[in-house]
Design a protein around this motif. Structure first.
Motif, PDB file in Angstrom:
ATOM      1  N   ASP A   3       0.830  -1.218   0.000  1.00 40.98           N
ATOM      2  CA  ASP A   3       0.000   0.000   0.000  1.00 40.98           C
ATOM      3  C   ASP A   3       0.858   1.260   0.000  1.00 40.98           C
ATOM      4  O   ASP A   3       2.032   1.242   0.379  1.00 40.98           O
ATOM      5  CB  ASP A   3      -0.926  -0.005   1.218  1.00 40.98           C
TER       6      ASP A   3
ATOM      7  N   LYS B 204      -2.875  -2.077  11.708  1.00 46.51           N
ATOM      8  CA  LYS B 204      -3.691  -1.585  10.596  1.00 46.51           C
ATOM      9  C   LYS B 204      -4.084  -0.140  10.881  1.00 46.51           C
ATOM     10  O   LYS B 204      -5.133   0.128  11.468  1.00 46.51           O
ATOM     11  CB  LYS B 204      -4.929  -2.458  10.391  1.00 46.51           C
TER      12      LYS B 204
ATOM     13  N   PHE C 278      -4.954   2.338   8.806  1.00 41.50           N
ATOM     14  CA  PHE C 278      -5.873   3.023   7.894  1.00 41.50           C
ATOM     15  C   PHE C 278      -6.979   2.079   7.429  1.00 41.50           C
ATOM     16  O   PHE C 278      -6.719   0.910   7.123  1.00 41.50           O
ATOM     17  CB  PHE C 278      -5.113   3.568   6.682  1.00 41.50           C
ATOM     18  N   ASN C 279      -8.182   2.597   7.356  1.00 37.13           N
ATOM     19  CA  ASN C 279      -9.310   1.787   6.904  1.00 37.13           C
ATOM     20  C   ASN C 279      -9.184   1.357   5.448  1.00 37.13           C
ATOM     21  O   ASN C 279      -9.652   0.280   5.063  1.00 37.13           O
ATOM     22  CB  ASN C 279     -10.621   2.562   7.079  1.00 37.13           C
ATOM     23  N   ASP C 280      -8.568   2.209   4.621  1.00 31.54           N
ATOM     24  CA  ASP C 280      -8.525   1.947   3.183  1.00 31.54           C
ATOM     25  C   ASP C 280      -7.220   1.306   2.740  1.00 31.54           C
ATOM     26  O   ASP C 280      -6.852   1.371   1.571  1.00 31.54           O
ATOM     27  CB  ASP C 280      -8.759   3.241   2.397  1.00 31.54           C
TER      28      ASP C 280
ATOM     29  N   ASN D 107      -6.354  -3.304  17.846  1.00 29.18           N
ATOM     30  CA  ASN D 107      -6.272  -2.996  16.421  1.00 29.18           C
ATOM     31  C   ASN D 107      -5.781  -4.183  15.593  1.00 29.18           C
ATOM     32  O   ASN D 107      -6.120  -4.304  14.407  1.00 29.18           O
ATOM     33  CB  ASN D 107      -5.360  -1.790  16.218  1.00 29.18           C
TER      34      ASN D 107
ATOM     35  N   LYS E 227      -8.181  -6.147  13.318  1.00 31.97           N
ATOM     36  CA  LYS E 227      -8.742  -5.485  12.141  1.00 31.97           C
ATOM     37  C   LYS E 227      -7.889  -5.748  10.912  1.00 31.97           C
ATOM     38  O   LYS E 227      -8.284  -5.416   9.793  1.00 31.97           O
ATOM     39  CB  LYS E 227      -8.893  -3.993  12.417  1.00 31.97           C
ATOM     40  N   ARG E 228      -6.734  -6.346  11.117  1.00 30.87           N
ATOM     41  CA  ARG E 228      -5.875  -6.787  10.004  1.00 30.87           C
ATOM     42  C   ARG E 228      -6.352  -8.122   9.441  1.00 30.87           C
ATOM     43  O   ARG E 228      -5.998  -8.485   8.324  1.00 30.87           O
ATOM     44  CB  ARG E 228      -4.440  -6.896  10.517  1.00 30.87           C
TER      45      ARG E 228
ATOM     46  N   THR F 287      -7.822  -9.905   3.087  1.00 33.03           N
ATOM     47  CA  THR F 287      -6.817  -9.068   3.744  1.00 33.03           C
ATOM     48  C   THR F 287      -5.392  -9.529   3.434  1.00 33.03           C
ATOM     49  O   THR F 287      -4.445  -8.798   3.692  1.00 33.03           O
ATOM     50  CB  THR F 287      -6.989  -9.105   5.262  1.00 33.03           C
TER      51      THR F 287
ATOM     52  N   THR G 272     -15.751   6.021  20.168  1.00 31.24           N
ATOM     53  CA  THR G 272     -14.923   6.183  18.971  1.00 31.24           C
ATOM     54  C   THR G 272     -15.567   7.135  17.966  1.00 31.24           C
ATOM     55  O   THR G 272     -16.772   7.415  18.017  1.00 31.24           O
ATOM     56  CB  THR G 272     -14.699   4.824  18.286  1.00 31.24           C
TER      57      THR G 272
ATOM     58  N   TRP H 148     -16.125   6.389  14.932  1.00 30.80           N
ATOM     59  CA  TRP H 148     -17.092   5.601  14.165  1.00 30.80           C
ATOM     60  C   TRP H 148     -18.472   5.653  14.826  1.00 30.80           C
ATOM     61  O   TRP H 148     -19.481   5.822  14.148  1.00 30.80           O
ATOM     62  CB  TRP H 148     -16.618   4.152  14.057  1.00 30.80           C
TER      63      TRP H 148
ATOM     64  N   GLU I 274     -21.785   7.109  13.109  1.00 32.01           N
ATOM     65  CA  GLU I 274     -22.851   6.145  12.854  1.00 32.01           C
ATOM     66  C   GLU I 274     -24.167   6.527  13.527  1.00 32.01           C
ATOM     67  O   GLU I 274     -25.247   6.338  12.956  1.00 32.01           O
ATOM     68  CB  GLU I 274     -22.410   4.755  13.335  1.00 32.01           C
TER      69      GLU I 274
END
Length: 454
Positions: free
Chosen positions: A207, A250, A252-254, A311, A314-315, A320, A443, A445, A449
């Motif tokens: 990335d 991880k 970054f979300n993108d 975190n 989330k990887r 993934t 958070t 998010w 949300e």
């Protein structure tokens, strides 16, 4: 395990005179805390002999201090009145800091002054303890670390924050200005080369803004020392430029996550690679196959130490490219344990489970402990994965949250016996406090949300 012997006066004098002749007047004594962060003190060269003789006093609760500065209630810290630990310079690890004139750095050994033994939470001494168990069975583990990280630039504007240094897609396995317009990789490679930590090569990773730098293989304690120093050096070099280098799993979300892959082989007392056997299945010895089986058997518990943050998980998950199933394969990068194609002295396994946030000493200790348990149990692994993995019908799913991984570690009594009850209790207490703090935190998010619609 007893504490490491202090250097003699003559040895200290030789080092002091050599450093003075090289223009060095400060020695930075560092050691890893429980999460692998570098703790340190700068010692003027004239006071190095006293530091070696008497040690440097630190509060033991440094092992129990969170990244936000909270002192976590772990046995032996707050409840004991915040006692000391003593850190003595390991002069065998002395080296000049290439980017900081007049400064040398060395790793310190941590002792509990009340007992004279290594501190319970000392990651470096945990690895020494595991290696001593291996030596009882004539095995000398050899490890090659591979680490990925993201480089970030400050976000412009008053809000602050960080953004990826470069976001060009499709730049995996590249070098040069194509994805590194400021030549970050070249500068970093040269600096860490001069730190004498066995750097081999580097490239842009999958990335934008993500890099991988490879270290040579060596005896396991040396490999952990070098990985620890590498992470500290990369972060410090980024700070000098007003940037952030992060080994977060991880960030970054993108974008994808950053891995910490570990190559493991074992030598016997004659220096022969005991994982190689041309007549064995797949060219691997019985010891190698048993080691693979051990890593698979204890994989769920290993996750707590190789994927040690909220975190980290989330990887994991479909698409993934991170290993979230318990499997192994021959030169198969979709497997948790990959067997590279080399044989002979290069025969080894590659554990791809870990992420870059892992403490190198704990990750390597856990991997070796699981492999040793496999060798002692003498069990064979299942058939190797064929084709692309990530099929839950074929393989067991790893823990997908930190709490689940911590529960798996606590339940794995064979592994925790090798790691030690006191260390395991401290680690679990520290990490469960991290989970509790996260679960109480509101958070971004959640606000995005729910706030407008509810």
């Amino acid at each position: 395990m007893s504490a490491q012997p202090s250097p003699g006066a003559e040895e200290v004098r030789r080092h002091t005179e050599r450093l003075a002749a090289e223009g060095i007047d400060v020695v930075r004594v560092t050691y890893p805390d429980l999460i692998g962060t570098e703790r340190a003190r700068d010692v003027l060269l004239d006071h190095l002999p006293a530091a070696c003789e008497h040690g440097l006093a630190f509060c033991r609760a440094v092992y129990h201090t969170s990244p936000q500065g909270d002192v976590v209630p772990v046995t032996g810290g707050l409840d004991a009145g915040l006692p000391d630990i003593t850190v003595r310079p390991d002069l065998s690890t002395l080296t000049a800091v290439p980017w900081e004139p007049g400064v040398a750095v060395c790793i310190g050994d941590v002792v509990d002054p009340a007992t004279g033994s290594p501190a319970t939470e000392s990651p470096r001494d945990l690895l020494r303890t595991v290696l001593a168990r291996c030596a009882e069975h004539g095995l000398r583990p050899v490890v090659g670390p591979e680490l990925e990280y993201y480089l970030c630039d400050p976000e412009p504007g008053p809000a602050g924050g960080w953004r990826r240094y470069e976001s060009t897609p499709g730049v995996v396995y590249t070098a040069g200005l194509r994805a590194d317009p400021d030549n970050h990789l070249l500068r970093t490679l040269r600096h860490v080369r001069d730190l004498n930590i066995g750097v081999i090569s580097g490239n842009h990773e999958f990335d934008g803004g993500q890099f991988e730098i490879n270290l040579t293989h060596s005896e396991a304690l040396s490999a952990a020392d070098r990985a620890f120093r590498f992470k500290a050096a990369v972060k410090e070099l980024a700070r000098k430029e007003g940037r952030l280098a992060t080994f977060m799993a991880k960030p970054f979300n993108d974008a994808g996550g950053s891995g910490f892959h570990l190559h493991l082989s074992c030598e016997d007392t004659d220096g022969r690679n005991v994982f190689d056997d041309p007549s064995g299945a797949h060219g691997l010895s019985a010891a190698a196959r048993h080691a693979i089986a051990g890593v698979l058997t204890h994989a769920s518990a290993l996750a707590a130490l190789l994927n040690p943050t909220v975190n980290s998980y989330k990887r994991f998950g479909p698409d993934t490219l991170a290993p979230w199933l318990v499997d192994w394969g021959l030169d198969n990068r979709s497997a948790m344990v990959r067997i590279p194609p080399e044989r002979g002295s290069g025969a080894r396994l590659e554990l791809r489970l870990g992420d870059a946030s892992a403490n190198p000493y704990l990750a390597i200790s856990a991997m070796i402990a699981a492999a040793l348990l496999g060798v002692l149990a003498g069990e064979e692994p299942p058939a190797p994965l064929e084709g692309y993995g990530y099929d839950t019908a074929r393989s067991t799913v790893l823990p997908m949250t930190l709490p689940a991984a911590l529960d798996a570690l606590e339940a794995d009594t064979a592994l925790t016996e090798v790691l030690g009850k006191d260390f395991t209790t401290s680690f679990l207490s520290y990490k469960r406090n991290e989970v509790e703090r996260f679960q109480r935190h509101v958070t971004d998010w959640e606000f995005t949300e729910y706030a407008y619609h509810l």
